[in-house]
Write an enzyme that holds these catalytic residues in place. Structure first.
Site, PDB file in Angstrom:
ATOM      1  N   SER A 168      11.702  22.028  -9.489  1.00  0.00           N
ATOM      2  CA  SER A 168      11.329  21.074  -8.279  1.00  0.00           C
ATOM      3  C   SER A 168      11.841  20.231  -8.258  1.00  0.00           C
ATOM      4  O   SER A 168      11.512  18.352  -8.012  1.00  0.00           O
ATOM      5  CB  SER A 168      10.209  20.541  -9.306  1.00  0.00           C
ATOM      6  OG  SER A 168       9.373  21.931  -9.937  1.00  0.00           O
ATOM      7  N   HIS A 203      24.280  -5.255 -18.505  1.00  0.00           N
ATOM      8  CA  HIS A 203      23.940  -4.317 -19.692  1.00  0.00           C
ATOM      9  C   HIS A 203      24.377  -2.930 -18.284  1.00  0.00           C
ATOM     10  O   HIS A 203      23.275  -2.863 -17.781  1.00  0.00           O
ATOM     11  CB  HIS A 203      22.783  -4.699 -20.222  1.00  0.00           C
ATOM     12  CG  HIS A 203      21.844  -3.103 -20.243  1.00  0.00           C
ATOM     13  ND1 HIS A 203      21.840  -2.983 -21.608  1.00  0.00           N
ATOM     14  CD2 HIS A 203      20.443  -2.707 -19.851  1.00  0.00           C
ATOM     15  CE1 HIS A 203      21.275  -1.952 -21.911  1.00  0.00           C
ATOM     16  NE2 HIS A 203      20.380  -1.478 -21.319  1.00  0.00           N
ATOM     17  N   SER A 205      22.762   1.251 -18.513  1.00  0.00           N
ATOM     18  CA  SER A 205      21.549   2.501 -19.183  1.00  0.00           C
ATOM     19  C   SER A 205      21.038   3.440 -18.172  1.00  0.00           C
ATOM     20  O   SER A 205      21.111   3.149 -17.144  1.00  0.00           O
ATOM     21  CB  SER A 205      20.508   1.743 -19.900  1.00  0.00           C
ATOM     22  OG  SER A 205      19.631   1.285 -19.027  1.00  0.00           O
ATOM     23  N   GLY A 207      18.191   4.919 -18.988  1.00  0.00           N
ATOM     24  CA  GLY A 207      16.661   4.603 -19.172  1.00  0.00           C
ATOM     25  C   GLY A 207      15.980   5.514 -19.302  1.00  0.00           C
ATOM     26  O   GLY A 207      14.516   6.108 -19.955  1.00  0.00           O
ATOM     27  N   ARG A 208      16.863   6.517 -20.055  1.00  0.00           N
ATOM     28  CA  ARG A 208      15.605   7.540 -21.572  1.00  0.00           C
ATOM     29  C   ARG A 208      15.902   7.971 -22.576  1.00  0.00           C
ATOM     30  O   ARG A 208      16.838   6.708 -22.943  1.00  0.00           O
ATOM     31  CB  ARG A 208      17.286   8.829 -20.922  1.00  0.00           C
ATOM     32  CG  ARG A 208      17.068   8.693 -19.138  1.00  0.00           C
ATOM     33  CD  ARG A 208      17.217   9.735 -18.199  1.00  0.00           C
ATOM     34  NE  ARG A 208      16.838  11.513 -19.155  1.00  0.00           N
ATOM     35  CZ  ARG A 208      17.758  13.355 -18.339  1.00  0.00           C
ATOM     36  NH1 ARG A 208      18.679  12.804 -17.390  1.00  0.00           N
ATOM     37  NH2 ARG A 208      17.533  13.186 -18.540  1.00  0.00           N
ATOM     38  N   SER A 213      19.386   9.665 -24.146  1.00  0.00           N
ATOM     39  CA  SER A 213      19.703   8.087 -24.070  1.00  0.00           C
ATOM     40  C   SER A 213      21.475   7.413 -23.782  1.00  0.00           C
ATOM     41  O   SER A 213      22.472   8.021 -25.077  1.00  0.00           O
ATOM     42  CB  SER A 213      19.847   7.980 -25.092  1.00  0.00           C
ATOM     43  OG  SER A 213      19.743   5.775 -24.849  1.00  0.00           O
ATOM     44  N   ASN A 217      26.458  -2.719 -23.199  1.00  0.00           N
ATOM     45  CA  ASN A 217      26.751  -4.042 -22.753  1.00  0.00           C
ATOM     46  C   ASN A 217      27.897  -4.323 -22.737  1.00  0.00           C
ATOM     47  O   ASN A 217      28.790  -3.895 -24.135  1.00  0.00           O
ATOM     48  CB  ASN A 217      25.793  -4.772 -23.584  1.00  0.00           C
ATOM     49  CG  ASN A 217      23.641  -4.426 -23.751  1.00  0.00           C
ATOM     50  OD1 ASN A 217      23.413  -4.002 -23.078  1.00  0.00           O
ATOM     51  ND2 ASN A 217      23.543  -4.258 -24.945  1.00  0.00           N
ATOM     52  N   ASP A 259      23.949   4.990 -28.780  1.00  0.00           N
ATOM     53  CA  ASP A 259      23.504   5.841 -28.163  1.00  0.00           C
ATOM     54  C   ASP A 259      25.052   6.483 -27.969  1.00  0.00           C
ATOM     55  O   ASP A 259      25.229   7.678 -27.775  1.00  0.00           O
ATOM     56  CB  ASP A 259      23.102   5.831 -26.812  1.00  0.00           C
ATOM     57  CG  ASP A 259      21.813   4.967 -26.896  1.00  0.00           C
ATOM     58  OD1 ASP A 259      20.887   5.937 -27.206  1.00  0.00           O
ATOM     59  OD2 ASP A 259      21.236   4.335 -26.173  1.00  0.00           O
TER      60      ASP A 259
END
Length: 344
Positions: A168, A203, A205, A207-208, A213, A217, A259
């Site tokens: 998709s 920062h 990232s 966003g997961r 993830s 920073n 992470d």
């Protein structure tokens, strides 16, 4: 690169330069500035601060746009400063571009193997990629030196699996890079060039959550040198430490904590960038490196005229960290598309 993509310089190449104070010659009297303020007051809305208008007028009437001692990047920043308080103008930060086609020789499927096996089996080696980057001033006038400034910047990178029929057409990865930075010119002119300094905190990232993830920073310094149509940038950084992740009672990882504790092994401790303007072409380069692990990345870019303000853009990347989800994955990518803004 900025991210060294975003040096692109992705960087960045990101990087900004204010023309040194010594090069800013007063070409008009205070009366000229006040006349400019009066004229602009007729055009702006009631919420615009007079101090902002005056700062804009000082730039417009005091800084010669064609000073031969100003490099291409100084001229860009001077032009941006002339409109940065205009509420109808969005000021670019790093490059803004879209690559309808970006191809890799080694797609990272292993990262999805356990948590998203359908993705792992159906992700294509070709996708679309884009970068959006802007900045807004946080001060209404000079802070410590003439022409300096404090800014908030936001850069967004996305990798879109638009050619994947079986999953998709998802966005495979999106990286967010908010930052606050201070920029100033330096009264230092090695080899007849101009220098500037950026100090900031950022920062980054995706966003997961859970296994996907990625974030970190860092604080950084960015020393810039320009002469005529050449810009060089050296950006060392220091990663701000995070607590180690803990395993919860249900066997999952605590959402808090680091992470990616080994990210510096692959992303390095600095980025070196360069941009050069030759006639109607612009070339850019960004290098990241960790000398201990011998891992890093190289990005090359070239823009060329198309029509109007749109320019063609070709980008080549090799190494680690093309995106955060791929920070420890080595690959080569090549993309071609359209650049809306250049570095110089």
């Amino acid at each position: 690169m900025p991210s060294f993509k975003q040096l692109t310089l992705k960087a960045s190449l990101a990087a900004l330069l204010i023309a040194p104070t010594a090069l800013v010659q007063a070409a008009a009297t205070d009366a000229d500035v006040e006349q400019c303020v009066i004229e602009k007051l007729k055009e702006v809305n009631a919420n615009t601060l007079v101090s902002q208008i005056r700062a804009e007028c000082k730039i417009e009437v005091k800084q010669p746009q064609n000073d031969p001692t100003q490099g291409a990047f100084s001229q860009r920043i001077i032009s941006e400063n002339a409109s940065k308080y205009n509420s109808h103008v969005i000021t670019p930060h790093r490059m803004n571009y879209i690559l309808p086609v970006s191809i890799t020789d080694n797609r990272n499927t292993e990262v999805y193997r356990d948590a998203a096996p359908q993705w792992s089996d159906n992700i294509e080696d070709h996708e679309s990629k884009y970068q959006l980057s802007l900045k807004v001033p946080l001060n209404g006038g000079d802070l410590f030196t003439e022409g300096d400034g404090l800014y908030f910047g936001m850069t967004l990178n996305s990798w879109w699996q638009v050619y994947s029929e079986n999953i998709s057409k998802p966005f495979r990865e999106t990286n967010y890079l908010p930052e606050v930075f201070y920029i100033t010119g330096l009264d230092w002119h090695p080899m007849g060039g101009n220098t500037g300094l950026i100090m900031g905190v950022e920062h980054q990232s995706n966003g997961r959550s859970n296994a996907f993830s990625r974030s970190w920073n860092r604080v950084y310094l960015n020393l810039l040198w320009e002469k005529e149509n050449l810009l060089l940038s050296l950006k060392p950084w220091y990663r701000l430490s995070e607590d180690e992740k803990e395993v919860l009672e249900d066997g999952t990882l605590d959402p808090d904590g680091d992470d990616n504790p080994d990210i510096m092994d692959y992303m390095g401790y600095f980025q070196f960038g360069a941009a050069y303007q030759y006639e109607n072409l612009e070339f850019s380069m960004g290098i990241r490196q960790n000398f201990a692990t011998h891992k890093g990345a190289l990005e090359l870019g070239m823009t060329f005229p198309l029509w109007g303000r749109l320019r063609g853009y070709a980008q080549y990347f090799t190494g680690y960290g093309e995106s955060l989800i791929d920070y420890n994955h080595n690959q080569q990518t090549f993309g071609i598309g359209i650049a809306i803004t250049d570095i110089l």
